[in-house]
Design a protein around this motif. Sequence first.
Motif, short mmCIF file in Angstrom:
data_model
loop_
_atom_site.label_atom_id
_atom_site.label_comp_id
_atom_site.label_asym_id
_atom_site.label_seq_id
_atom_site.Cartn_x
_atom_site.Cartn_y
_atom_site.Cartn_z
N SER A 169 24.82 -50.73 30.47
CA SER A 169 25.77 -51.79 30.13
C SER A 169 25.68 -51.98 28.61
O SER A 169 24.94 -51.25 27.94
CB SER A 169 25.40 -53.08 30.84
OG SER A 169 24.22 -53.60 30.30
N ALA A 170 26.38 -52.96 28.09
CA ALA A 170 26.30 -53.22 26.66
C ALA A 170 25.10 -54.08 26.31
O ALA A 170 24.91 -54.45 25.16
CB ALA A 170 27.59 -53.89 26.20
N ALA B 164 29.35 -46.03 31.20
CA ALA B 164 29.37 -47.42 30.75
C ALA B 164 29.69 -48.31 31.94
O ALA B 164 30.78 -48.23 32.51
CB ALA B 164 30.40 -47.58 29.65
N ILE C 233 31.62 -53.21 32.50
CA ILE C 233 32.40 -53.44 31.30
C ILE C 233 33.56 -54.38 31.62
O ILE C 233 34.43 -54.08 32.45
CB ILE C 233 32.95 -52.10 30.74
CG1 ILE C 233 31.80 -51.13 30.50
CG2 ILE C 233 33.78 -52.32 29.48
CD1 ILE C 233 30.76 -51.59 29.51
N GLN D 260 32.28 -55.05 24.61
CA GLN D 260 31.23 -54.27 25.29
C GLN D 260 31.51 -52.78 25.13
O GLN D 260 30.62 -51.98 24.88
CB GLN D 260 31.19 -54.65 26.78
CG GLN D 260 30.69 -56.07 27.00
CD GLN D 260 30.85 -56.52 28.44
OE1 GLN D 260 31.87 -56.21 29.07
NE2 GLN D 260 29.87 -57.25 28.94
N LYS D 261 32.78 -52.46 25.27
CA LYS D 261 33.21 -51.08 25.09
C LYS D 261 32.90 -50.61 23.66
O LYS D 261 32.35 -49.52 23.44
CB LYS D 261 34.72 -51.02 25.35
CG LYS D 261 35.19 -49.72 25.89
CD LYS D 261 36.66 -49.83 26.29
CE LYS D 261 37.31 -48.46 26.23
NZ LYS D 261 38.72 -48.47 26.58
N LEU E 288 29.15 -49.89 23.06
CA LEU E 288 28.70 -48.62 23.63
C LEU E 288 29.31 -47.43 22.89
O LEU E 288 28.66 -46.40 22.69
CB LEU E 288 29.00 -48.56 25.13
CG LEU E 288 28.07 -49.45 25.95
CD1 LEU E 288 28.55 -49.57 27.38
CD2 LEU E 288 26.64 -48.91 25.92
N ILE F 237 30.71 -40.68 26.01
CA ILE F 237 30.82 -41.55 27.17
C ILE F 237 31.54 -40.79 28.28
O ILE F 237 32.60 -40.20 28.07
CB ILE F 237 31.56 -42.85 26.80
CG1 ILE F 237 30.64 -43.68 25.90
CG2 ILE F 237 31.95 -43.63 28.07
CD1 ILE F 237 31.23 -44.96 25.40
N PHE G 24 34.05 -45.26 32.05
CA PHE G 24 33.83 -46.72 32.04
C PHE G 24 34.00 -47.25 33.46
O PHE G 24 34.93 -46.87 34.16
CB PHE G 24 34.86 -47.40 31.13
CG PHE G 24 34.64 -47.12 29.68
CD1 PHE G 24 33.71 -47.87 28.95
CD2 PHE G 24 35.33 -46.11 29.03
CE1 PHE G 24 33.50 -47.60 27.60
CE2 PHE G 24 35.13 -45.84 27.69
CZ PHE G 24 34.21 -46.60 26.96
#
Lengths: 290, 513
Positions: free
Chosen positions: A154-155, A186, A189, A194-195, A198, A209, A212
């Motif tokens: 996660s972030a 990820a 989110i 947060q996106k 990451l 990545i 998501f």
Amino acid sequence: MTKKIKEIAIYGKGGIGKSTTTSNISAALSDAGYNVMQVGCDPKSDSTNTLTGGKSIPTVLDSLRKGRGALKVEDVIFEGFNGIHCVEAGGPEPGVGCAGRGIITAVEFLKQENVYEEYSPDIVLYDVLGDVVCGGFAMPIREGVADQVYTVSSADFMAIYAANNLFKGIKKYSTGGGALFSGLIANSITFGAQKEILEDFTKQTKSTIAGFVPRSLTVTQAELSGKTTIEASPDSEQADVYRKLAKDIYNNKEEYVPSPLESDELKDWAESWSDKLLDLKKQEEGDFKI
Amino acid sequence: MAKNELDSEDYIVELDKNTCPTREQRANGTNVYFGKATELLEDAKKGNLKCTERGFQQSGGCILNFYLSVRVSTIRDAAIIFNGPVGCSHAALGYKELYGAIPESLGKPTNYNLNWLTTNLGEDDVVFGAKDKLIEAIKEAEKRYSPKAIFILTTCVTGIIGEDIEAAVNEIQPDIKATVVPIHCEGVRSKIMQTGYDAFWHGVLKYLVKKPEKKQKDLVNIASMLSYAWQDRIEIERLLGKLGLRVNFIPEFASVEDFEQLSEAAVTAPICPTYTDYLSRGLHQYHDVPFFMYPSPIGIKNTDAWLREIAKYTGKEEEVEKLIAEEHKKWVPKLKEIRDKFKAIEIERDGEKIDVLGSLGQGRLVTQLPYFDELGVRSTSAMAQDFDNILIDELEDVIEKVGDFNVMVNTFQAAEQLHITEHTKPDMALTCPFQGGAWKREGSVSRLHSLRGDPRKWSGQAGYAGAISYGNFLLQALKNESLQRLSKENTGVSVKQWYLDQDDPLYFAEKGK
């Protein structure tokens, strides 16, 4: 000629949604017609629970302990949702023995018993506990086990810290023919920030990545009923997310050595995001206020 | 650090803990050093000693198996459990061979059994923990041997998986007659062998030593007589016997009762101060037994001083002067004979003094050099297995007495030993048996550390008789170069010349200075 089995290891900090994600990937791939095996490498032994109707299955180590000589692979491999082969490595009770050595023992047992030849899966997913705290938990990324490694993050800073540690492990073993990295999954989110966090982390560590996965109550509901989202709500949007992720992972050919940040660099990087992170915390708390 | 009980409290033995700190932690112990004794002293005083890594390492031992296991094996009416894979217990097998040659007529106990078990840990035990196996082994030891004490020696494996040994001991102790004594000598803990001995004394102090019922004014604790040889034991018993004192030798061939009564002794006297340090402090801090650390009874003067110290604590001041006078009458002329013979050799070579390279434990480092002085030989270089802060004062004292000298500190590193030998070209190099790799040279090589099980008179080194027998031994060894000559003629050197050409034998070590 034996077919090439795709073996991937999925790491991530405890509680970050690694088993949920792995099980949904397994379920989606199985649904799509692949022969799938999932190996839980965590002494908690609950990786495959949502594939087996919420029930725990006997672990490799428990069975080995009962009788090493007489143990057959059928005793530790169980049919889960849609015929997925479920295995739990198992481990000691909390506070005694050595869980890391346990992972080594269990994975070696599977290799020695030619499980993969016998069951002939198209893909094997290892769901591995959190940080690469010792050599035992690095077993799946060492030579001759997984080919590709993913991490669920996660972030949250601690989750990113665990991902960075994993990168260090991969870098270390890469020279000796160990597994390579193939992407960060990820998870949870909800917000754009947060996106961004990451994305920036993968940029800093020269990684990518893989997909998501938004936070979703559908997942929670499915888990509470002992099922994956794929099984419980096959028509949901979230199920589509997992299907796409599974397909992407299966077809992903990207394999590389990421560039982990040194601990000071990681700290400085996290500090550069501190204002954004605090904002996020507030938003998240707001989100979950009842 | 402590010279005697007056400064015992500069380190407090904490018996509420499971074990002792390592020598690295407690006293900046190292086994990687090369320099002048004055530099070593200076570094030790400044706290600069550091046990750094070697880029090249030969042979070695661990704190469990570098004689600790062999020493503990000798304890009578006790059993010993190695809590680890079976290989960790291999050193105990040397017990019979090491001590087998000592005849009972010299006082070796008639009970010569080795009460030995191992938990034989395997893969499953590593994964799941092995508490039950340890408990089984303790019960089995009781059933087989009915011992008064059961020593549990821990290993790297139990250390790495964090076995809770004390939990097992506390659980089983109420059902077992023997006193169970866990000793934390996991090899991975420390590179300094003395840590293993400290861990042993910790267990002894914590579990075995009883509160004194009465003080025994004529009892003298002497630890580690078998750092020397059986003849030394006989000599020490003879000398203290003449003063009307009894010796409580531990741990070699002691009974469990000997350990229990350590608290009742009048004094704890050193044979090897670095070995005895932890025990001496503990006995003082918990049971008020006084102690002294220096000197050890090596050479005439040191033996005099050692006896006088013991006499002070036992009220034998008058008797001791009589004894010393008597002994001098017998032994000093013999020492003079040896001294004259060394002198004769010296004159033959135009007055060049005989130079001896001593290979010494740190205890020997501070006791042996003054003795060489008595013999009329000099020692421009010395080797020690390890060095730590515990002997700072003593080293200072030695430098004052004999002047500066080269010191090499390593635990049996053959190449380094060859290096110093080639560079300093002593007339005679003294090593330990089982030195860890053979090397050869022109001139003589002999043993300084007697083989523990050698019961013959020539192996003695302690007291007056030892000063003479070892003096004769050195003389004989100096004259006989055949073994070295033959091996040099017939075999090559085991290291490359470029290594021997380096100024610093430790060029490959991480510098901690």
